[in-house]
Enzyme design. Structure first.
Site, PDB file in Angstrom:
ATOM      1  N   PHE A   1       0.846  -1.197   0.000  1.00 44.89           N
ATOM      2  CA  PHE A   1       0.000   0.000   0.000  1.00 44.89           C
ATOM      3  C   PHE A   1       0.876   1.240   0.000  1.00 44.89           C
ATOM      4  O   PHE A   1       1.832   1.328   0.767  1.00 44.89           O
ATOM      5  CB  PHE A   1      -0.919   0.028   1.239  1.00 44.89           C
ATOM      6  CG  PHE A   1      -1.997  -1.011   1.180  1.00 44.89           C
ATOM      7  CD1 PHE A   1      -1.685  -2.355   1.330  1.00 44.89           C
ATOM      8  CD2 PHE A   1      -3.316  -0.651   0.964  1.00 44.89           C
ATOM      9  CE1 PHE A   1      -2.672  -3.336   1.258  1.00 44.89           C
ATOM     10  CE2 PHE A   1      -4.319  -1.615   0.890  1.00 44.89           C
ATOM     11  CZ  PHE A   1      -3.996  -2.957   1.035  1.00 44.89           C
ATOM     12  N   ALA A   2       0.537   2.211  -0.862  1.00 46.54           N
ATOM     13  CA  ALA A   2       1.276   3.471  -0.911  1.00 46.54           C
ATOM     14  C   ALA A   2       0.249   4.586  -1.031  1.00 46.54           C
ATOM     15  O   ALA A   2      -0.151   4.968  -2.137  1.00 46.54           O
ATOM     16  CB  ALA A   2       2.243   3.476  -2.075  1.00 46.54           C
TER      17      ALA A   2
ATOM     18  N   TYR B   1       3.184   8.506   1.306  1.00 52.99           N
ATOM     19  CA  TYR B   1       4.027   7.303   1.284  1.00 52.99           C
ATOM     20  C   TYR B   1       4.363   6.864  -0.141  1.00 52.99           C
ATOM     21  O   TYR B   1       5.308   6.126  -0.340  1.00 52.99           O
ATOM     22  CB  TYR B   1       3.350   6.156   2.057  1.00 52.99           C
ATOM     23  CG  TYR B   1       3.656   6.168   3.542  1.00 52.99           C
ATOM     24  CD1 TYR B   1       3.557   7.336   4.285  1.00 52.99           C
ATOM     25  CD2 TYR B   1       4.056   5.000   4.194  1.00 52.99           C
ATOM     26  CE1 TYR B   1       3.825   7.347   5.645  1.00 52.99           C
ATOM     27  CE2 TYR B   1       4.332   5.005   5.552  1.00 52.99           C
ATOM     28  CZ  TYR B   1       4.215   6.174   6.277  1.00 52.99           C
ATOM     29  OH  TYR B   1       4.498   6.163   7.617  1.00 52.99           O
TER      30      TYR B   1
ATOM     31  N   VAL C   1       5.332  -0.600   2.927  1.00 54.21           N
ATOM     32  CA  VAL C   1       6.089  -0.045   1.796  1.00 54.21           C
ATOM     33  C   VAL C   1       7.384   0.630   2.252  1.00 54.21           C
ATOM     34  O   VAL C   1       8.299   0.827   1.447  1.00 54.21           O
ATOM     35  CB  VAL C   1       5.208   0.956   0.996  1.00 54.21           C
ATOM     36  CG1 VAL C   1       5.021   2.281   1.751  1.00 54.21           C
ATOM     37  CG2 VAL C   1       5.775   1.198  -0.387  1.00 54.21           C
ATOM     38  N   ASP C   2       7.496   0.952   3.535  1.00 52.11           N
ATOM     39  CA  ASP C   2       8.660   1.713   4.013  1.00 52.11           C
ATOM     40  C   ASP C   2       9.852   0.801   4.303  1.00 52.11           C
ATOM     41  O   ASP C   2      10.390   0.781   5.407  1.00 52.11           O
ATOM     42  CB  ASP C   2       8.285   2.562   5.243  1.00 52.11           C
ATOM     43  CG  ASP C   2       7.728   1.743   6.386  1.00 52.11           C
ATOM     44  OD1 ASP C   2       7.284   0.587   6.154  1.00 52.11           O
ATOM     45  OD2 ASP C   2       7.725   2.244   7.530  1.00 52.11           O
TER      46      ASP C   2
ATOM     47  N   HIS D   1       9.713  -9.793  14.911  1.00 51.96           N
ATOM     48  CA  HIS D   1      10.004  -8.354  14.974  1.00 51.96           C
ATOM     49  C   HIS D   1      11.437  -8.140  15.468  1.00 51.96           C
ATOM     50  O   HIS D   1      11.824  -8.658  16.519  1.00 51.96           O
ATOM     51  CB  HIS D   1       9.006  -7.687  15.927  1.00 51.96           C
ATOM     52  CG  HIS D   1       8.938  -6.196  15.797  1.00 51.96           C
ATOM     53  ND1 HIS D   1      10.016  -5.382  16.069  1.00 51.96           N
ATOM     54  CD2 HIS D   1       7.929  -5.373  15.422  1.00 51.96           C
ATOM     55  CE1 HIS D   1       9.660  -4.116  15.879  1.00 51.96           C
ATOM     56  NE2 HIS D   1       8.402  -4.084  15.473  1.00 51.96           N
TER      57      HIS D   1
ATOM     58  N   GLU E   1      -1.352  -4.678  13.796  1.00 50.60           N
ATOM     59  CA  GLU E   1      -0.294  -5.561  14.322  1.00 50.60           C
ATOM     60  C   GLU E   1      -0.744  -6.303  15.588  1.00 50.60           C
ATOM     61  O   GLU E   1      -0.397  -7.470  15.786  1.00 50.60           O
ATOM     62  CB  GLU E   1       0.970  -4.761  14.605  1.00 50.60           C
ATOM     63  CG  GLU E   1       2.170  -5.613  14.974  1.00 50.60           C
ATOM     64  CD  GLU E   1       3.457  -4.818  14.885  1.00 50.60           C
ATOM     65  OE1 GLU E   1       4.130  -4.883  13.845  1.00 50.60           O
ATOM     66  OE2 GLU E   1       3.784  -4.113  15.867  1.00 50.60           O
TER      67      GLU E   1
ATOM     68  N   LYS F   1      12.607   6.555   8.661  1.00 51.24           N
ATOM     69  CA  LYS F   1      11.287   7.166   8.873  1.00 51.24           C
ATOM     70  C   LYS F   1      11.455   8.677   8.929  1.00 51.24           C
ATOM     71  O   LYS F   1      12.394   9.167   9.524  1.00 51.24           O
ATOM     72  CB  LYS F   1      10.729   6.714  10.220  1.00 51.24           C
ATOM     73  CG  LYS F   1      10.373   5.266  10.257  1.00 51.24           C
ATOM     74  CD  LYS F   1       8.881   5.104  10.253  1.00 51.24           C
ATOM     75  CE  LYS F   1       8.517   3.651  10.455  1.00 51.24           C
ATOM     76  NZ  LYS F   1       7.224   3.350   9.861  1.00 51.24           N
TER      77      LYS F   1
HETATM   78  C1  2GW Z   1       1.051   5.498   8.568  1.00 49.14           C
HETATM   79  C2  2GW Z   1       1.294   6.080   9.808  1.00 49.14           C
HETATM   80  C3  2GW Z   1       1.353   7.461   9.938  1.00 49.14           C
HETATM   81  C4  2GW Z   1       1.183   8.256   8.811  1.00 49.14           C
HETATM   82  C5  2GW Z   1       0.953   7.664   7.588  1.00 49.14           C
HETATM   83  C6  2GW Z   1       0.869   6.293   7.450  1.00 49.14           C
HETATM   84  C7  2GW Z   1       0.648   5.673   6.156  1.00 49.14           C
HETATM   85  C8  2GW Z   1       0.807   4.301   6.004  1.00 49.14           C
HETATM   86  C9  2GW Z   1       0.345   6.453   5.003  1.00 49.14           C
HETATM   87  O1  2GW Z   1       0.167   7.685   5.023  1.00 49.14           O
HETATM   88  N1  2GW Z   1       0.247   5.826   3.788  1.00 49.14           N
HETATM   89  C10 2GW Z   1       0.410   4.484   3.675  1.00 49.14           C
HETATM   90  O2  2GW Z   1       0.353   3.956   2.552  1.00 49.14           O
HETATM   91  N2  2GW Z   1       0.649   3.712   4.781  1.00 49.14           N
HETATM   92  C11 2GW Z   1       0.774   2.253   4.613  1.00 49.14           C
HETATM   93  O3  2GW Z   1       0.612   1.597   5.866  1.00 49.14           O
HETATM   94  C12 2GW Z   1       2.182   1.912   4.109  1.00 49.14           C
HETATM   95  O4  2GW Z   1       2.140   0.744   3.322  1.00 49.14           O
HETATM   96  C13 2GW Z   1       2.914   1.652   5.413  1.00 49.14           C
HETATM   97  O5  2GW Z   1       4.101   0.916   5.241  1.00 49.14           O
HETATM   98  C14 2GW Z   1       1.835   0.933   6.208  1.00 49.14           C
HETATM   99  C15 2GW Z   1       2.030   0.951   7.736  1.00 49.14           C
HETATM  100  O6  2GW Z   1       2.377   2.251   8.169  1.00 49.14           O
HETATM  101  P1  2GW Z   1       3.857   2.554   8.707  1.00 49.14           P
HETATM  102  O7  2GW Z   1       4.828   1.786   7.857  1.00 49.14           O
HETATM  103  O8  2GW Z   1       4.078   4.017   8.791  1.00 49.14           O
HETATM  104  O9  2GW Z   1       3.788   2.000  10.148  1.00 49.14           O
HETATM  105  P2  2GW Z   1       4.964   1.265  11.032  1.00 49.14           P
HETATM  106  O10 2GW Z   1       6.184   1.033  10.200  1.00 49.14           O
HETATM  107  O11 2GW Z   1       5.105   1.984  12.297  1.00 49.14           O
HETATM  108  O12 2GW Z   1       4.215  -0.083  11.164  1.00 49.14           O
HETATM  109  C16 2GW Z   1       3.953  -1.067  12.108  1.00 49.14           C
HETATM  110  O13 2GW Z   1       2.744  -0.784  12.832  1.00 49.14           O
HETATM  111  C17 2GW Z   1       1.594  -0.528  11.997  1.00 49.14           C
HETATM  112  C18 2GW Z   1       0.401  -0.300  12.904  1.00 49.14           C
HETATM  113  O14 2GW Z   1       0.571   0.862  13.661  1.00 49.14           O
HETATM  114  C19 2GW Z   1       1.327  -1.692  11.060  1.00 49.14           C
HETATM  115  O15 2GW Z   1       0.941  -2.825  11.791  1.00 49.14           O
HETATM  116  C20 2GW Z   1       2.584  -2.018  10.263  1.00 49.14           C
HETATM  117  O16 2GW Z   1       2.366  -3.168   9.457  1.00 49.14           O
HETATM  118  C21 2GW Z   1       3.748  -2.281  11.216  1.00 49.14           C
HETATM  119  O17 2GW Z   1       4.934  -2.517  10.466  1.00 49.14           O
HETATM  120 MN    MN Z   2       6.370   0.364   8.243  1.00 49.50          MN
END
Ligand code: 2GW
Ligand code: MN
Length: 295
Positions: free
Chosen positions: A65-66, A70, A157-158, A178, A246, A288
């Site tokens: 997802f993007a 992102y 995606v990150d 993790h 998660e 990040k």
């Molecule tokens: C997410 C958080 C804050 C602001 C924006 C977003 C966001 C996420 C966005 O604006 N657009 C988007 O496409 N995403 C998608 O959601 C993208 O694929 C991203 O990798 C995913 C999860 O968000 P992320 O990567 O910022 O969260 P993490 O790395 O802190 O993720 C862990 O915790 C999450 C739940 O809070 C999820 O479970 C994730 O799978 C975990 O790795």
């Molecule tokens: Mn992530």
């Protein structure tokens, strides 16, 4: 007795592991109490896994997802790196979900690899962006993926691939350790501890990372559907799990044990230093930029 030595196996894929002669490693846990293998570098012969999955006709859907910012920040690097390291030699179908399909740059794909961009709505709260992935994945498996692929892998995606992420990672139900928790005592695991949430658990086996999970289309369909239902039930009850999707994923894998687990080599954070058990970086957390992306 460990899954690596036994002949009676939990699943078809584990049966393949005997033939494939999975080796143990003395410095890390390579098998769970329910006899699922935990895959570390040095345990397997990559060529044998490539051969066997090619012979079995395995094919893999990758979902990512993007949404919003992102897309520009991460998508291109994720996809280009995946073309160099993810399931080379097997057919791969990318499913990119975004609110702005016109912004997805076309990338050069290898043979037997294809990419579909699917438009989804942009939820206002980032917690919903993250959680609602479960619903979208479940729906897309039902309508499309199950007709074309044997397996599905779902990624944040990150991140960027920096080493082989091959068919040794394939199984019926695959969970990711993790990086920040695999050496910590269970009492520090950040499960959801609110009894009012559907994600509530008092204890578990491991702390799994929602940035990577996968399996057969059937098992991933069951997982994403169950997590989505729990998330919706929480919404009706006005609660939200501590770590969103998660937390629900961790609850699901506590009840439905994964048949295969990936070592943190499969999703590593290089800000963690001096780990001799990490022999290879296969997928790395991208830096990040919270203040830029989360406002
Ligand atoms: C997410 C958080 C804050 C602001 C924006 C977003 C966001 C996420 C966005 O604006 N657009 C988007 O496409 N995403 C998608 O959601 C993208 O694929 C991203 O990798 C995913 C999860 O968000 P992320 O990567 O910022 O969260 P993490 O790395 O802190 O993720 C862990 O915790 C999450 C739940 O809070 C999820 O479970 C994730 O799978 C975990 O790795
Ligand atoms: Mn992530």
């Amino acid at each position: 007795k460990c899954c690596l030595e036994s002949t009676k196996m939990l699943t078809e894929n584990d049966a393949a592991d005997t033939a494939l002669n999975l080796q143990s490693r003395p410095d890390v846990q390579t098998c769970t109490s329910w006899r699922a293998p935990i895959i570390w570098e040095g345990m397997f012969d990559p060529d044998l896994y490539d051969q066997i999955h090619r012979k079995q006709g395995s094919s893999v859907a990758l979902t990512v997802f993007a949404i919003g910012r992102y897309l520009d920040a991460y998508l291109e690097a994720f996809l280009n790196s995946s073309e160099h390291h993810f399931m080379l030699g097997l057919p791969v179908s990318y499913y990119v979900f975004t609110d702005t399909p016109e912004k997805v740059k076309s990338i050069k794909l290898g043979p037997q690899r294809s990419l579909r961009v699917i438009q989804v709505q942009r939820h206002t709260r980032w917690q919903d962006i993250s959680m609602m992935r479960m619903k979208t994945i479940s729906d897309t498996i039902e309508s499309d993926i199950r007709h074309h692929c044997t397996h599905v892998f779902c990624f944040d995606v990150d991140q960027v691939f920096t080493g082989r992420f091959g068919p040794e990672a394939l199984g019926d139900s695959v969970a990711q350790l993790h990086a920040h928790y695999y050496r910590l005592p269970k009492k520090l695991f950040t499960y959801d501890r609110n009894p009012k949430s559907q994600a509530f658990i008092e204890t578990g086996d491991f702390y799994y990372h929602a940035a990577v999970f996968g399996g057969s289309w059937k098992d991933v369909k069951a997982l994403t559907e169950a997590c989505y239902k729990s998330i919706m039930e929480d919404k009706q009850n006005n609660v939200e799990a501590l770590w969103h999707d998660e937390s629900h994923l961790n609850k699901y894998f506590w009840i439905h044990k994964p048949s295969r687990i990936l070592s943190p080599e499969y999703c590593w954070d290089t800000s963690i230093r001096n780990r001799t058990d990490i022999r290879v970086f296969r997928l790395l957390w991208a830096p990040k930029h919270y203040n830029k992306l989360r406002t």
